[in-house]
Design a protein around this motif. Structure first.
Motif, PDB file in Angstrom:
ATOM      1  N   LEU A  70     -15.131  20.012  -5.784  1.00 17.95           N
ATOM      2  CA  LEU A  70     -16.425  20.580  -6.228  1.00 17.95           C
ATOM      3  C   LEU A  70     -17.457  19.341  -6.671  1.00 17.95           C
ATOM      4  N   SER A  71     -16.737  18.655  -7.549  1.00 18.67           N
ATOM      5  CA  SER A  71     -17.694  17.385  -8.089  1.00 18.67           C
ATOM      6  C   SER A  71     -18.017  16.553  -7.005  1.00 18.67           C
ATOM      7  N   GLY A  72     -16.852  16.499  -6.050  1.00 19.36           N
ATOM      8  CA  GLY A  72     -17.008  15.552  -4.992  1.00 19.36           C
ATOM      9  C   GLY A  72     -18.551  15.943  -4.112  1.00 19.36           C
ATOM     10  N   CYS A  73     -18.675  16.929  -3.848  1.00 16.33           N
ATOM     11  CA  CYS A  73     -19.873  17.520  -3.109  1.00 16.33           C
ATOM     12  C   CYS A  73     -21.266  17.192  -3.869  1.00 16.33           C
ATOM     13  N   PHE A  74     -21.219  16.633  -5.180  1.00 13.43           N
ATOM     14  CA  PHE A  74     -22.638  16.272  -5.795  1.00 13.43           C
ATOM     15  C   PHE A  74     -22.348  14.939  -6.025  1.00 13.43           C
ATOM     16  N   GLN A  75     -21.162  14.252  -6.586  1.00 19.05           N
ATOM     17  CA  GLN A  75     -21.067  12.948  -6.956  1.00 19.05           C
ATOM     18  C   GLN A  75     -20.135  12.044  -5.761  1.00 19.05           C
ATOM     19  N   SER A  76     -20.698  11.820  -4.938  1.00 12.11           N
ATOM     20  CA  SER A  76     -20.042  11.193  -3.937  1.00 12.11           C
ATOM     21  C   SER A  76     -19.771   9.794  -4.130  1.00 12.11           C
ATOM     22  N   ASP A  77     -20.270   9.180  -5.285  1.00  9.04           N
ATOM     23  CA  ASP A  77     -19.930   7.783  -5.501  1.00  9.04           C
ATOM     24  C   ASP A  77     -18.713   7.549  -6.184  1.00  9.04           C
ATOM     25  N   ILE A  78     -18.045   8.567  -7.183  1.00 11.05           N
ATOM     26  CA  ILE A  78     -16.955   8.631  -7.720  1.00 11.05           C
ATOM     27  C   ILE A  78     -15.629   8.392  -6.907  1.00 11.05           C
ATOM     28  N   THR A  79     -14.904   7.542  -7.247  1.00  8.43           N
ATOM     29  CA  THR A  79     -13.609   7.507  -6.210  1.00  8.43           C
ATOM     30  C   THR A  79     -12.665   8.505  -6.754  1.00  8.43           C
ATOM     31  N   MET A  80     -11.753   8.555  -5.602  1.00  7.36           N
ATOM     32  CA  MET A  80     -10.680   9.591  -5.732  1.00  7.36           C
ATOM     33  C   MET A  80      -9.644   9.156  -6.730  1.00  7.36           C
ATOM     34  N   GLU A  81      -9.429   7.829  -7.164  1.00  7.59           N
ATOM     35  CA  GLU A  81      -8.600   7.396  -8.214  1.00  7.59           C
ATOM     36  C   GLU A  81      -9.249   7.855  -9.465  1.00  7.59           C
ATOM     37  N   GLU A  82     -10.477   7.688  -9.580  1.00 11.86           N
ATOM     38  CA  GLU A  82     -11.029   8.196 -10.794  1.00 11.86           C
ATOM     39  C   GLU A  82     -10.857   9.612 -10.945  1.00 11.86           C
ATOM     40  N   HIS A  83     -11.147  10.371  -9.951  1.00 13.47           N
ATOM     41  CA  HIS A  83     -11.078  11.943 -10.006  1.00 13.47           C
ATOM     42  C   HIS A  83      -9.656  12.214 -10.646  1.00 13.47           C
ATOM     43  N   LEU A  84      -8.697  11.258 -10.022  1.00 20.93           N
ATOM     44  CA  LEU A  84      -7.087  11.922 -10.326  1.00 20.93           C
ATOM     45  C   LEU A  84      -6.752  11.558 -11.923  1.00 20.93           C
ATOM     46  N   ASP A  85      -7.626  10.326 -12.441  1.00 19.93           N
ATOM     47  CA  ASP A  85      -7.229   9.975 -13.780  1.00 19.93           C
ATOM     48  C   ASP A  85      -7.745  11.010 -14.593  1.00 19.93           C
ATOM     49  N   GLU A  86      -9.068  11.482 -14.133  1.00 18.70           N
ATOM     50  CA  GLU A  86      -9.784  12.526 -15.089  1.00 18.70           C
ATOM     51  C   GLU A  86      -8.987  13.592 -15.381  1.00 18.70           C
ATOM     52  N   LEU A  87      -8.490  14.066 -13.947  1.00 15.62           N
ATOM     53  CA  LEU A  87      -7.458  15.308 -13.844  1.00 15.62           C
ATOM     54  C   LEU A  87      -6.495  15.010 -14.593  1.00 15.62           C
ATOM     55  N   GLU A  88      -5.963  13.809 -14.910  1.00 18.52           N
ATOM     56  CA  GLU A  88      -4.579  13.755 -15.587  1.00 18.52           C
ATOM     57  C   GLU A  88      -5.068  13.998 -17.018  1.00 18.52           C
ATOM     58  N   GLU A  89      -6.157  13.328 -17.404  1.00 22.05           N
ATOM     59  CA  GLU A  89      -6.536  13.656 -18.939  1.00 22.05           C
ATOM     60  C   GLU A  89      -6.535  15.073 -19.047  1.00 22.05           C
ATOM     61  N   LEU A  90      -7.224  15.644 -18.335  1.00 18.78           N
ATOM     62  CA  LEU A  90      -7.513  17.180 -18.537  1.00 18.78           C
ATOM     63  C   LEU A  90      -6.276  17.857 -18.553  1.00 18.78           C
ATOM     64  N   LYS A  91      -5.337  17.480 -17.778  1.00 23.11           N
ATOM     65  CA  LYS A  91      -4.061  18.133 -17.795  1.00 23.11           C
ATOM     66  C   LYS A  91      -3.065  17.971 -19.099  1.00 23.11           C
ATOM     67  N   ILE A  92      -3.490  16.793 -19.599  1.00 26.43           N
ATOM     68  CA  ILE A  92      -2.792  16.683 -20.954  1.00 26.43           C
ATOM     69  C   ILE A  92      -3.476  17.510 -22.265  1.00 26.43           C
ATOM     70  N   LYS A  93      -4.938  17.433 -22.007  1.00 28.45           N
ATOM     71  CA  LYS A  93      -5.454  18.298 -22.975  1.00 28.45           C
ATOM     72  C   LYS A  93      -5.118  19.746 -22.865  1.00 28.45           C
ATOM     73  N   MET A  94      -4.868  20.081 -21.508  1.00 31.75           N
ATOM     74  CA  MET A  94      -4.492  21.624 -21.310  1.00 31.75           C
ATOM     75  C   MET A  94      -3.162  21.762 -22.089  1.00 31.75           C
ATOM     76  N   SER A  95      -2.198  20.774 -21.903  1.00 31.78           N
ATOM     77  CA  SER A  95      -0.932  21.137 -22.510  1.00 31.78           C
ATOM     78  C   SER A  95      -0.999  20.923 -24.027  1.00 31.78           C
ATOM     79  N   GLU A  96      -1.995  20.117 -24.444  1.00 27.98           N
ATOM     80  CA  GLU A  96      -2.235  20.250 -25.959  1.00 27.98           C
ATOM     81  C   GLU A  96      -2.739  21.570 -26.506  1.00 27.98           C
ATOM     82  N   PHE A  97      -3.783  22.014 -25.813  1.00 28.22           N
ATOM     83  CA  PHE A  97      -4.248  23.318 -26.096  1.00 28.22           C
ATOM     84  C   PHE A  97      -3.119  24.342 -25.841  1.00 28.22           C
ATOM     85  N   GLU A  98      -2.425  24.494 -24.914  1.00 28.10           N
ATOM     86  CA  GLU A  98      -1.274  25.335 -24.900  1.00 28.10           C
ATOM     87  C   GLU A  98      -0.389  25.462 -26.067  1.00 28.10           C
ATOM     88  N   TYR A  99       0.031  24.001 -26.459  1.00 25.79           N
ATOM     89  CA  TYR A  99       0.885  23.829 -27.413  1.00 25.79           C
ATOM     90  C   TYR A  99       0.283  24.472 -28.988  1.00 25.79           C
TER      91      TYR A  99
END
Ligand SMILES: C[C@@H](N)C(=O)N[C@H](C)C(=O)O
Ligand SMILES: [Zn+2]
Length: 293
Positions: A20-49
C-alpha cells in the motif's frame, strides 16, 4: 472491534503496508520496508505479551473479587449472629441489674418516691450546681425514702391536693458521705446534721419540702431553700403574712401526716419514726441499672 480481532486487523494492515505504502512512496526500498515490518512484528508481539499479562491480571482480580464477596457475606453473617448474642447479653445484664437493685431496696427499705406518688414534684438542687455547696453532690436526680416516710409524704400531698396545691420535694435520702461534705462546709448543727450522729436524711426518713400551685409555681415562703439564717426559723417574727400562712399550712399537713419539725429550717421535716432506721451510705447511682460494659 473487540480486543481479540483488533490485533489481527493490525497484523493484516502491517502485511499489506509495504504494498500500500509503495503506491505512494515509491522511493522507499524493499529492504527498508522489510526492516520496518520486522520492527512492527516485534512491537506486535510485545503488545500481545502485555495483553496476555493484562488478561491474566483481570482474571486474577476476578478471582480475588469473588473471594472478597464470599468473605464479606461470611462476615455479614457473623455480625448478624453477634448482634443477636449482644441483645441477649444486654437483656441478661438488665435482668441482673434489676435483681441487684430490687435486693438493695429490700435490704435498705428505700423506695423510689416516684413509684409511690408520681404527683409529687421532685426537684433536687443537690443534683445540680444550684445549691449551698455550689457543686453537683448527687450524680443523678433520684428521690429515695423509707417506704413509711414515702407513704406519709403521699398522705400530706393528698391533703395539699384537696386545697389545689402539691408538694415539691428538694431532698430525701442523702448518702452519709454527702452529709460529711455538707458538714465540712457548714459545721453548724442548726442547719446541717452532724455526720457523727447521722442526719435523718441519711436514714431516708427526712424530707425538705415546699408547696406549689396547680401550675407548679412555688408558694411564697419565709426564705428560699437552705437559707441558713434566722429568717428561716419557725419562730422568726418578720415574715410576710402570706409566707407565714403558707409555712403554717405546710407544717399543718406535714404534722398531720406523721412528720416532726425543727425550729431552724421551715422546709425540713422528719418522719416521727425516723430514728427506727439506720444511717446509710449507699451512693444514689447504685440504685439505677449500670449497663456500661
Ligand atoms: C442541709 C439541709 N438541707 C438539711 O437537711 N439540714 C438538716 C438539719 C440535716 O442535715 O439533717
Ligand atoms: Zn432537711
Amino acid at each position: 472491534m473487540n480486543k481479540n480481532t483488533k490485533p489481527f486487523f493490525i497484523l493484516v494492515l502491517l502485511l499489506f503496508y509495504p504494498f500500500l505504502s509503495g503506491c505512494f512512496q515509491s522511493d522507499i526500498t524493499m529492504e527498508e520496508h522489510l526492516d520496518e515490518l520486522e520492527e512492527l512484528k516485534i512491537k506486535m508481539s510485545e503488545f500481545e505479551y502485555e495483553n496476555a499479562i493484562l488478561e491474566e491480571t483481570i482474571s486474577s482480580l476476578e478471582d480475588t473479587t469473588g473471594l472478597l464477596e464470599k468473605e464479606k457475606n461470611r462476615l455479614l453473617g457473623t455480625t448478624a449472629k453477634m448482634e443477636v448474642e449482644n441483645k441477649k447479653l444486654v437483656a441478661k445484664l438488665e435482668k441482673m441489674e434489676n435483681q441487684r437493685i430490687t435486693q438493695l431496696m429490700d435490704e435498705t427499705g428505700l423506695v423510689n418516691l416516684k413509684d409511690i406518688d408520681d404527683t409529687i414534684i421532685i426537684d433536687l438542687p443537690y443534683a445540680t450546681t444550684n445549691n449551698f455547696v455550689g457543686e453537683k453532690v448527687y450524680s443523678i436526680e433520684l428521690c429515695l425514702l423509707q417506704l413509711e416516710t414515702a407513704l406519709k409524704l403521699k398522705a400530706a400531698n393528698e391533703l395539699a391536693k384537696q386545697d389545689g396545691l402539691k408538694i415539691k420535694i428538694w431532698d430525701g435520702y442523702r448518702p452519709h458521705d454527702v452529709q460529711k461534705v455538707f458538714w465540712e462546709l457548714t459545721p453548724d448543727p442548726s442547719y446541717v446534721g452532724d455526720p457523727a450522729l447521722g442526719s435523718d436524711h441519711n436514714r431516708g426518713t427526712a424530707v425538705d419540702v415546699t408547696l406549689v400551685d396547680q401550675d407548679g409555681n412555688e408558694l411564697e415562703m419565709p426564705t428560699r431553700f437552705d437559707d441558713f439564717s434566722p429568717n428561716a426559723w419557725r419562730n422568726y417574727q418578720s415574715n410576710t403574712p402570706e409566707a407565714q400562712k403558707n409555712m403554717e399550712y405546710l407544717t399543718k399537713i406535714m404534722v398531720e401526716s406523721g412528720f416532726t419539725t425543727i425550729n431552724t429550717e421551715w422546709w425540713h421535716f422528719a418522719d416521727s419514726n425516723a430514728k427506727n432506721y439506720p444511717v446509710l451510705n449507699i451512693p444514689l447511682e447504685d440504685f439505677v441499672p449500670d449497663l456500661d460494659f
